[in-house]
Structures are given as structure tokens and as C-alpha cells.
Design an enzyme around this catalytic site. Structure first.
Site, PDB file in Angstrom:
ATOM      1  N   ARG A 281      14.865-150.853  53.937  1.00 25.21           N
ATOM      2  CA  ARG A 281      16.015-151.603  53.430  1.00 25.21           C
ATOM      3  C   ARG A 281      16.042-152.993  54.032  1.00 25.21           C
ATOM      4  O   ARG A 281      15.950-153.176  55.244  1.00 25.21           O
ATOM      5  CB  ARG A 281      17.325-150.874  53.772  1.00 25.21           C
TER       6      ARG A 281
ATOM      7  N   ARG B  95      17.765-152.420  46.468  1.00 27.00           N
ATOM      8  CA  ARG B  95      17.540-151.790  47.771  1.00 27.00           C
ATOM      9  C   ARG B  95      16.710-150.514  47.650  1.00 27.00           C
ATOM     10  O   ARG B  95      16.803-149.813  46.650  1.00 27.00           O
ATOM     11  CB  ARG B  95      18.855-151.506  48.472  1.00 27.00           C
TER      12      ARG B  95
ATOM     13  N   ASP C 293      20.424-147.096  50.166  1.00 30.97           N
ATOM     14  CA  ASP C 293      21.745-147.497  50.639  1.00 30.97           C
ATOM     15  C   ASP C 293      22.481-146.216  51.002  1.00 30.97           C
ATOM     16  O   ASP C 293      22.517-145.277  50.203  1.00 30.97           O
ATOM     17  CB  ASP C 293      22.480-148.247  49.528  1.00 30.97           C
TER      18      ASP C 293
ATOM     19  N   ASP D  34      26.218-144.943  52.551  1.00 35.10           N
ATOM     20  CA  ASP D  34      27.580-145.349  52.893  1.00 35.10           C
ATOM     21  C   ASP D  34      28.417-144.136  53.261  1.00 35.10           C
ATOM     22  O   ASP D  34      28.403-143.128  52.540  1.00 35.10           O
ATOM     23  CB  ASP D  34      28.258-146.048  51.711  1.00 35.10           C
TER      24      ASP D  34
END
Length: 170
Positions: free
Chosen positions: A90, A99, A102, A104
């Protein structure tokens, strides 16, 4: 991991990728989450394809959501997720850039947290069908603090740009 401490918390982690081999990257993301210390992967959503948000001149994304039980505190979990992203190539060129992976933190139990670099629940989760649909698949009754259940909140979203690719067998 087999022995998650009794002090573990349930967390929801969103996964997304759109460059390299996105399907492989998301699968590797699931494996890396399961390998975190003091952490156990308890559920994983199907894979979904979604149109990019923000910067539109890029390939579609592959998205999913994982439920984990973790003894890692929120900041430690964030640091671990950033480490996984870096290990998978990344690069943060600009906001909403393409990307390789990712990760989160979407929810962390019933915690509400606003710190530099970390907001829980995730600040834009309620606007993102590519997060809410996979989350509703594996945790429909989860509560988003102060907002309602994932099922209720997902039902309000326009899911026109999100398509389920493959169901995960139990």
C-alpha cells in the site's frame, strides 16, 4: 489464533483493494487479520465489487468485511492494520487513490472514539454501501452507536454501485 484472552473485543474491519490482484489481496488481508496476536477471525463476508468513490478514474474495488475478536486496543489494532497494508504494498499517494489493500476499523464493540488518525465508528461507514452490505451479511444486528442496527442502516443506502461476487460458505 486459538487462545483469545477474555478481555477481547469484537471489531469489524473493512477490506478493499483495486490494483494488483484485488481478489488475492483481500484474501491475504483476511489471512493477515487471523494471524494478528491476540486475535481470532470469527466471520468474513462475501466479496463485493464496487465503483470507486471520490477519485473515479481507477478500477472497481473488491470489498469485504471481517469480524474479529481481538485483545488489541484500538490504536494497536490500527497500527497492525497499517502494517498489513504496507506489507502488501500500500502506497498513500493521494486521498482515494488506487490501492493494493485498504483496511479500516469500522466498529470496535460499542466504542465511540475520536482521536487523531482514528475515528470509531468509521466516519463514513454509513454512506458506504460497499461497507454496510457486507457488514449486514455477517452482523446484521450489530449496533452502530447512536445510529441503529447495521441491518436498518444498510437498508437505507443506495446499493446500485455494489454487487455481491461470491458467497462465503459457512
Amino acid at each position: 489464533m486459538t487462545g483469545v484472552p477474555a478481555t477481547a473485543h469484537t471489531a469489524c474491519v473493512a477490506l478493499g483493494a483495486n490494483i494488483g490482484d484485488p481478489l488475492r489481496q483481500v484474501e491475504a488481508g483476511f489471512a493477515a487479520l487471523a494471524a494478528l496476536p491476540g486475535t481470532r477471525l470469527t466471520a468474513r463476508s462475501s466479496l463485493y465489487r464496487s465503483a470507486p468513490v471520490g477519485y473515479a478514474d481507477q478500477p472497481d474495488f473488491i470489498n469485504a468485511v471481517a469480524l474479529i475478536e481481538t485483545a488489541l486496543a484500538p490504536q494497536a489494532l490500527l497500527a497492525a492494520l497499517l502494517g498489513i497494508e504496507r506489507a502488501q504494498g500500500r502506497v498513500r499517494d493521494f486521498p482515494n487513490a488506487p490501492r493494493t489493500l485498504d483496511l479500516d476499523i469500522v466498529l470496535y464493540g460499542g466504542l465511540v472514539l475520536h482521536e487523531p488518525g482514528l475515528t470509531i465508528p468509521h466516519a463514513r461507514m454509513l454512506e458506504r454501501a460497499f461497507v454496510m452490505l457486507p457488514l449486514a451479511e455477517i452482523a446484521p444486528d450489530a449496533e452502530v452507536p447512536g445510529q441503529g442496527t447495521v441491518r436498518e442502516l444498510a437498508a437505507r443506502l443506495d446499493a446500485g454501485s455494489v454487487a455481491q461476487l461470491r458467497r462465503i460458505s459457512a
